[in-house]
Write a protein that holds these residues in place. Structure first.
Motif, mmCIF file in Angstrom:
data_model
loop_
_atom_site.group_PDB
_atom_site.id
_atom_site.type_symbol
_atom_site.label_atom_id
_atom_site.label_comp_id
_atom_site.label_asym_id
_atom_site.label_seq_id
_atom_site.Cartn_x
_atom_site.Cartn_y
_atom_site.Cartn_z
ATOM 1 N N LYS A 204 -7.642 -5.886 -4.320
ATOM 2 C CA LYS A 204 -6.444 -5.980 -5.162
ATOM 3 C C LYS A 204 -5.325 -5.043 -4.694
ATOM 4 C CE LYS A 204 -8.257 -8.943 -8.025
ATOM 5 N NZ LYS A 204 -7.729 -10.322 -8.128
ATOM 6 N N GLN A 205 -5.722 -3.849 -4.244
ATOM 7 C CA GLN A 205 -4.752 -2.867 -3.758
ATOM 8 C C GLN A 205 -5.354 -2.130 -2.575
ATOM 9 O OE1 GLN A 205 -2.742 -0.372 -6.781
ATOM 10 N NE2 GLN A 205 -3.781 -1.591 -8.354
ATOM 11 N N VAL A 206 -4.475 -1.573 -1.747
ATOM 12 C CA VAL A 206 -4.934 -0.782 -0.614
ATOM 13 C C VAL A 206 -4.100 0.495 -0.527
ATOM 14 C CG1 VAL A 206 -3.428 -2.057 0.979
ATOM 15 C CG2 VAL A 206 -5.349 -0.746 1.882
ATOM 16 N N CYS A 207 -4.761 1.588 -0.210
ATOM 17 C CA CYS A 207 -4.089 2.870 0.002
ATOM 18 C C CYS A 207 -4.464 3.382 1.386
ATOM 19 C CB CYS A 207 -4.489 3.885 -1.065
ATOM 20 S SG CYS A 207 -3.730 5.522 -0.823
ATOM 21 N N VAL A 208 -3.466 3.688 2.195
ATOM 22 C CA VAL A 208 -3.679 4.269 3.525
ATOM 23 C C VAL A 208 -3.265 5.738 3.445
ATOM 24 C CG1 VAL A 208 -3.078 4.150 5.973
ATOM 25 C CG2 VAL A 208 -3.159 2.052 4.600
ATOM 26 N N THR A 209 -4.175 6.634 3.794
ATOM 27 C CA THR A 209 -3.914 8.062 3.653
ATOM 28 C C THR A 209 -4.449 8.824 4.853
ATOM 29 O OG1 THR A 209 -4.344 10.012 2.257
ATOM 30 C CG2 THR A 209 -6.069 8.338 2.355
ATOM 31 N N ASN A 210 -3.864 9.990 5.108
ATOM 32 C CA ASN A 210 -4.405 10.830 6.181
ATOM 33 C C ASN A 210 -5.157 12.040 5.612
ATOM 34 O OD1 ASN A 210 -2.001 12.077 5.321
ATOM 35 N ND2 ASN A 210 -1.803 13.188 7.239
ATOM 36 N N ILE A 211 -5.322 12.065 4.284
ATOM 37 C CA ILE A 211 -6.126 13.098 3.637
ATOM 38 C C ILE A 211 -7.142 12.389 2.752
ATOM 39 C CG2 ILE A 211 -6.122 15.110 2.103
ATOM 40 C CD1 ILE A 211 -3.291 15.685 2.972
ATOM 41 N N SER A 212 -8.417 12.561 3.047
ATOM 42 C CA SER A 212 -9.451 11.729 2.426
ATOM 43 C C SER A 212 -9.564 11.885 0.914
ATOM 44 C CB SER A 212 -10.815 12.017 3.066
ATOM 45 O OG SER A 212 -11.154 13.377 2.932
ATOM 46 N N ASP A 213 -9.106 12.993 0.361
ATOM 47 C CA ASP A 213 -9.210 13.152 -1.091
ATOM 48 C C ASP A 213 -7.859 12.990 -1.791
ATOM 49 O OD1 ASP A 213 -8.094 15.479 -0.111
ATOM 50 O OD2 ASP A 213 -9.311 16.826 -1.321
ATOM 51 N N VAL A 214 -6.863 12.472 -1.073
ATOM 52 C CA VAL A 214 -5.558 12.199 -1.685
ATOM 53 C C VAL A 214 -5.255 10.710 -1.553
ATOM 54 C CG1 VAL A 214 -3.083 12.661 -1.659
ATOM 55 C CG2 VAL A 214 -4.700 14.509 -1.180
ATOM 56 N N TYR A 215 -5.349 10.008 -2.664
ATOM 57 C CA TYR A 215 -5.036 8.585 -2.696
ATOM 58 C C TYR A 215 -4.638 8.227 -4.119
ATOM 59 C CZ TYR A 215 -9.821 8.322 -4.501
ATOM 60 O OH TYR A 215 -10.960 8.513 -5.235
ATOM 61 N N SER A 216 -4.057 7.054 -4.286
ATOM 62 C CA SER A 216 -3.585 6.661 -5.615
ATOM 63 C C SER A 216 -3.564 5.146 -5.711
ATOM 64 C CB SER A 216 -2.178 7.215 -5.849
ATOM 65 O OG SER A 216 -1.693 6.835 -7.124
ATOM 66 N N PHE A 217 -3.710 4.638 -6.949
ATOM 67 C CA PHE A 217 -3.602 3.204 -7.185
ATOM 68 C C PHE A 217 -2.781 2.972 -8.453
ATOM 69 C CE2 PHE A 217 -7.545 3.309 -4.666
ATOM 70 C CZ PHE A 217 -7.207 2.384 -3.688
ATOM 71 N N PHE A 218 -2.127 1.825 -8.503
ATOM 72 C CA PHE A 218 -1.380 1.451 -9.696
ATOM 73 C C PHE A 218 -2.347 1.076 -10.810
ATOM 74 C CE2 PHE A 218 1.631 0.423 -6.256
ATOM 75 C CZ PHE A 218 2.754 1.097 -6.707
ATOM 76 N N SER A 219 -1.979 1.434 -12.041
ATOM 77 C CA SER A 219 -2.768 1.005 -13.185
ATOM 78 C C SER A 219 -2.498 -0.478 -13.455
ATOM 79 C CB SER A 219 -2.387 1.816 -14.424
ATOM 80 O OG SER A 219 -1.095 1.430 -14.888
ATOM 81 N N PHE A 220 -3.319 -1.073 -14.298
ATOM 82 C CA PHE A 220 -3.143 -2.481 -14.631
ATOM 83 C C PHE A 220 -1.746 -2.725 -15.188
ATOM 84 C CE2 PHE A 220 -3.131 -5.840 -17.833
ATOM 85 C CZ PHE A 220 -3.592 -6.927 -17.094
ATOM 86 N N TYR A 221 -1.269 -1.832 -16.041
ATOM 87 C CA TYR A 221 0.044 -2.017 -16.672
ATOM 88 C C TYR A 221 1.169 -1.911 -15.651
ATOM 89 C CZ TYR A 221 -2.816 -1.346 -20.806
ATOM 90 O OH TYR A 221 -3.798 -1.488 -21.753
ATOM 91 N N ASP A 222 0.975 -1.104 -14.619
ATOM 92 C CA ASP A 222 1.993 -0.956 -13.576
ATOM 93 C C ASP A 222 2.095 -2.188 -12.694
ATOM 94 O OD1 ASP A 222 2.860 1.590 -14.252
ATOM 95 O OD2 ASP A 222 1.287 2.564 -13.068
ATOM 96 N N THR A 223 1.079 -3.035 -12.720
ATOM 97 C CA THR A 223 1.081 -4.191 -11.829
ATOM 98 C C THR A 223 1.661 -5.444 -12.484
ATOM 99 O OG1 THR A 223 -1.188 -4.804 -12.471
ATOM 100 C CG2 THR A 223 -0.919 -3.374 -10.552
ATOM 101 N N PHE A 224 2.147 -5.317 -13.733
ATOM 102 C CA PHE A 224 2.846 -6.453 -14.317
ATOM 103 C C PHE A 224 4.091 -6.737 -13.509
ATOM 104 C CE2 PHE A 224 0.629 -5.500 -18.422
ATOM 105 C CZ PHE A 224 0.024 -6.738 -18.551
ATOM 106 N N TYR A 225 4.388 -8.008 -13.246
ATOM 107 C CA TYR A 225 5.563 -8.389 -12.471
ATOM 108 C C TYR A 225 6.803 -8.276 -13.343
ATOM 109 C CZ TYR A 225 1.869 -10.727 -9.787
ATOM 110 O OH TYR A 225 0.727 -11.015 -9.085
#
Length: 226
Positions: A204-225
């Protein structure tokens, strides 16, 4: 008074008239070319997030990489983000596009982007490629699936409950020498007892990071169009 007929028969006047007509034809043709060029430029500028149409390019996650870009570069290319907020170490920039949403995590101390998260709105005209291992072919985000390669190379696996059901995050190593500094995190829906159960689940989502413990995803509410 010189009649129009006599004037038209005058060689000198004929030359002037021909020059005027020729100039008008050239001017009209040049305006036509300028109009076409402006239309082409407007279309090209709309790709990769310019303000007119706000479309994120299909290969964005392959064209832009954490650690190699700055927030200023992204703002220069995309315009100002619709939302931005800060934590103790990082600055978060949220960009809204016609075909996707993008979150950028920026290291405030070093002024360097360290993570890029993309959610695709599944626009059939403007799809987004999911960032995958170099061993895999390009696949569209929102249609790409958890593969055996992802399962074999994973280093993180976590299912958690939300107000709208379970979500699972899978973190994957990247052994390709040129991009070995990058880690890929994938968000899928559902609760799984082990990593093998996630095979063929939709990313559903992908995060590309160069620090293995720093990542983020949108919440369900943030993904409303919008």
């Amino acid at each position: 008074m010189i009649s129009i007929e006599i004037l038209l028969q005058n060689t000198y006047f004929q030359n002037i008239l021909s020059g005027i007509i020729g100039g008008l034809i050239v001017l009209g043709f040049q305006k036509f070319l300028d109009k076409k060029e402006k239309q082409k430029e407007k279309t090209e500028n709309s790709i990769v997030g310019k303000k007119e149409l706000k479309i994120l390019s299909q290969d964005f996650l392959y064209q832009y990489e954490p650690e190699k870009i700055t927030a200023e570069k992204l703002i220069e290319d995309f315009g100002h983000p619709q939302r931005r907020f800060k934590s103790e170490e990082y600055e978060h920039l949220i960009f809204e596009f016609q075909n996707a949403k993008l979150e950028v995590i920026n290291n405030k101390e070093y002024n360097s982007v360290i993570a890029l998260t993309v959610f695709s709105k599944l626009d059939n005209k403007y799809p987004i490629n999911c960032r995958l291992s170099f061993e895999e072919d390009y696949q569209i985000l929102g249609k790409a699936k958890i593969s055996e390669i992802i399962i074999n190379n994973h280093f993180a696996f976590d299912s958690y409950n939300t107000q709208l059901g379970f979500e699972t995050i899978i973190g994957v190593r990247n052994d390709y020498r040129q991009t070995k500094h990058l880690k890929y995190f994938y968000l899928i829906e559902g609760n799984f007892n082990n990593i093998q159960e996630t095979k063929n689940e939709i990313i559903k989502q992908v995060c590309v990071t160069n620090i293995s413990d720093v990542y983020s995803f949108f919440s369900f509410y943030d993904t409303f169009y919008n």
